[in-house]
Enzyme design. Sequence first.
Site: not given
Ligand code: IVH
Length: 677
Positions: A33, A113, A115, A117, A136, A173, A223, A291, A315, A409, A412, A427, A433
């Site tokens: 990533d 919140e 993020k 994955d 999406r 997600e 979630y 946010k 990140k 080994c 030794c 070993c 050894c």
């Molecule tokens: S908000 C308008 N909140 O991250 C923004 N996204 O790069 C809408 N993601 O597509 C996303 N945790 O798959 C939001 N707490 C969170 C998130 C979250 C993971 C993911 C989501 C989104 C991507 C954004």
Amino acid sequence: MSDIPAQRYTWLKEQISLHDRHYYLQDEPTITDAQYDDLYRELISIEKEHPDWITSDSPSQKVSGYANQVFSPVEHGSPMLSLNNALSESELVSFDRRCRDGLGKDQIEYACELKFDGLAISLLYEKGILVRAATRGDGSVGENVTDNIRTISQIPQRLHGTNIPERIEIRGEVFMSHLDFRLLNEQQRALGLKEFANPRNAAAGSLRQLDANITAQRALSFYTYGIGELVPTEWLPTAHSELLDRYVKMGLPVCQDRALVHGLNELMMFFQSIKDRRDSLSFDIDGVVYKVNAYSLQNQLGYVSRAPRFAIAHKFPPQEAMTKVLAIEVQVGRTGAITPVARLEPVFVGGVTLTNATLHNEDEINRKDVRVGDMVIVRRAGDVIPEVVRVVIDHRKQHSEVFNMPTHCPICHSQIERAMGETIARCSGGLFCPAQKMQAITHFAHRRAMSIDGLGEKLVAQLIEVNLIHHPADLYRLGLNALVTLDRMDSKDKKLASNLLQAIETSKKTTLARLIFALGIRHVGETTAKDLAKYFGSIRAFMQAHEEDLLRVNDVGPVVAKSIQNFLAQAHNVEVIEQLIACGIDPQEQASSELMIAELVNKTFVLTGTLPTLSRDNAKALLEGAGAKVVGSVSKKTDFLLAGGDSGSKLEKAQELGIPVMTEQELLSILQKSSIS
Ligand code: IVH
């Protein structure tokens, strides 16, 4: 690859599109990533300098993600956007400043919140009923995965409560927990199927199953964190945090790790607190999301091309990176354990430069099929030893060779043995050894063992190399003249050498527990060493331990007992202990074994009823102090029932099984008798 910007720009567009296909369509990324983010950022910076170059096919002009042809297309009620990233503190500072400047405010309230994955999903509820679920896709059109989403038990088919809008797209997600990921891969392995590279790919692969029955067997989690289309719009509360509170009432899963904070400092505090806990979470996150909380302020800030201005993903530094395996070597541990290790082209990951990563053992290396020359994903997470996660097969060179564990080994040259049913190969050289010798002596000197200050691995290795020491007892015969000749010592300034001698001398005054731990017996850690010391009281008594003695020691079972016996059966080990005693190392402790009472030792007791004078706890302590065990229920294995008044079912059961019943009076007289004798 080219350095000429225009060519580089075209190359970047192609690369990003290629990786989007790998990631979104095949669920099999060939870069990390972080590498993807780097490419993306470079693309954006070129586009900033040359806005006239931007074409509509640039990845910056569309939301990444692909609608797969197999699932029917679904047009989202409102586009599913993505988030801009902040990878450093300064980028976060700029985000906060942009928000404050844009809103003309000194301080902003943010909803924070995790993020998650996984993959973004939009759930459409009409009159409270789940009618459609979509991925999406490209942001405007996704894949219809309703049948599969219905198999996720956390997602309600019908929203709870009465405050339900006509039509609402709930965004969140789908992901897979670490445990479920491990179980799934174990199952894939058992069935001879391909394993998933990480939980995200496993979640994506599971959701994209054409047969919903298969998805149903995969444990997916969900979630929610956002909203899309809404009818009527007046239903919307005034802030994002209130929306999530409402979701909870509606029976939707909302992660509890969220907070409302004010201003930049509190954003950073939230980031740090989650970062500290990241490794203890049961699922993967790659950062946190902030946010602007009030919707009125969100609207004021608006959007730039594919992302909102009012939110950002902060990140974590990447834990994974791709690099090349230069060689595969094996390391020999203190107890002879052979660990294959990949020597890597140096790569920066998780805050440090890695040059080695463990391959764990022979089975793991075979399973992952790691070969010299392969490009691999390495991972360094928290305190965990850096490891090779997987091979990126796309990059494998032709004619690469499968790695075979050595039979001897490397240090030794003794035979390497792997016992039936064990994963670890060892070993067979023992203290012959040099590698094991070096580590055994380093362990002996360790701060938690004999605690010889200044005697580390390198110095021990040198002392062994010049034949000054062969085993721990040799340390106590070292002299100043011999020490100052070593490379690591200064022959003019004798201070280093005399400090070391002083530390060695001081170490003689130790506890029996430390001494036993220092011997480095397999399976005897610090706690077991303490229990052994308490039981035996002296090193001589310990040396004469029989199996039945050992089994009486707290938490010592057959495996540990066998390991201690094996150790003491080796003449050279006994010789080393004798020499240590001769040097004056002979700590004593009051042995609890002397308190043992023959009639009670190892007998299993059950207590029942009210005893005339002793409390339950006191009776238990007396019995255990005398070497007996106290358990909760009567069985054939019970030796005695200690019964008081009002004994009920336990007494009946004991009588049925013919188990002798003892009274408090009888117990006390046994204890008294033995204290007189
Ligand atoms: S908000 C308008 N909140 O991250 C923004 N996204 O790069 C809408 N993601 O597509 C996303 N945790 O798959 C939001 N707490 C969170 C998130 C979250 C993971 C993911 C989501 C989104 C991507 C954004």
